[in-house]
Design a protein around this motif. Structure first.
Motif, short mmCIF file in Angstrom:
data_model
loop_
_atom_site.label_atom_id
_atom_site.label_comp_id
_atom_site.label_asym_id
_atom_site.label_seq_id
_atom_site.Cartn_x
_atom_site.Cartn_y
_atom_site.Cartn_z
N PRO A 203 4.95 8.48 2.66
CA PRO A 203 5.05 7.23 3.43
C PRO A 203 5.75 6.35 2.64
O PRO A 203 5.53 5.85 1.24
N TYR B 169 7.46 2.07 3.22
CA TYR B 169 7.45 0.91 4.08
C TYR B 169 8.25 -0.31 3.39
O TYR B 169 8.30 -0.31 2.49
N PRO C 20 -0.30 9.03 -0.83
CA PRO C 20 -1.51 8.92 0.11
C PRO C 20 -1.30 7.53 0.67
O PRO C 20 -2.82 7.12 0.96
N THR D 197 -1.63 4.50 3.34
CA THR D 197 -1.89 4.28 4.59
C THR D 197 -1.79 2.93 4.82
O THR D 197 -1.96 1.95 3.89
N THR E 131 -2.92 -0.06 7.47
CA THR E 131 -4.13 -0.60 8.51
C THR E 131 -4.10 -2.10 8.88
O THR E 131 -3.56 -3.02 8.05
N PHE F 258 -2.44 -2.25 2.96
CA PHE F 258 -1.86 -0.79 2.33
C PHE F 258 -2.98 -0.27 1.26
O PHE F 258 -3.35 -1.20 0.51
N THR F 259 -3.46 0.86 1.63
CA THR F 259 -4.35 1.61 0.72
C THR F 259 -3.71 2.70 0.34
O THR F 259 -2.74 3.43 0.74
N ASP F 260 -4.07 3.31 -0.98
CA ASP F 260 -3.69 4.62 -1.57
C ASP F 260 -5.04 5.26 -2.09
O ASP F 260 -6.24 4.68 -1.63
N ARG G 141 8.47 1.25 8.79
CA ARG G 141 8.35 2.63 8.12
C ARG G 141 9.72 3.10 7.99
O ARG G 141 10.40 3.37 8.97
#
Length: 69
Positions: free
Chosen positions: A2, A4, A23, A25, A27, A35-37, A55
């Protein structure tokens, strides 16, 4: 992976940011883009910042238009 691209609106004194991680994501929570990993939150941007988040790792659905002759 991923990836962005975060662009800030003209007039904001901030550089564009490229965020990528396996990893990763994205939200949207309470007016924030989060953004989280695997380690948790790595970046949070408030909605009022006016940033454009795109993205850029996914292939485009359409092929580029051919130039007109």
């Amino acid at each position: 992976m991923p990836r962005y691209l975060i662009r800030h609106p003209a007039g904001k004194q901030r550089e564009d940011i490229l965020v990528e991680d396996l990893p990763l994501t994205l939200t949207f929570r309470g007016g924030w883009a989060v953004f989280t990993d695997k380690d948790g939150i790595c970046l949070a941007i408030p909605a009022e910042a006016g940033a454009h988040i795109e993205r850029v790792d996914e292939p485009q659905d359409q092929e580029p238009a051919l130039p007109k002759e």
